[in-house]
Write a protein that holds these residues in place. Sequence first.
Motif: not given
Length: 74
Positions: A7-10, A30-33, A69-71
């Motif tokens: 999960k990252v945030r631009v 923007t937050v996205m996987d 977060e890293l999955y």
Amino acid sequence: MWTVRGKVRVAERSEAVNALGTKVVYEGGTVMDMYLRGVEGPLATAKWWTALDSDSAYILRFHQVDVIELYGEE
């Protein structure tokens, strides 16, 4: 090649174009996987992909996002 999903945030407004030529603009915050993909070498050369399919994926450079977060590996 290795792949890790997370999960990252631009970090800031960023444009990306997929292999089909479709452009998208991501606003900062923007937050996205996404999938971090790279090869052996410096981590900063790895890129964040929106999908594993190279035709439809939008790709951002390593420094364009902040990791939340890293999955794990894909």
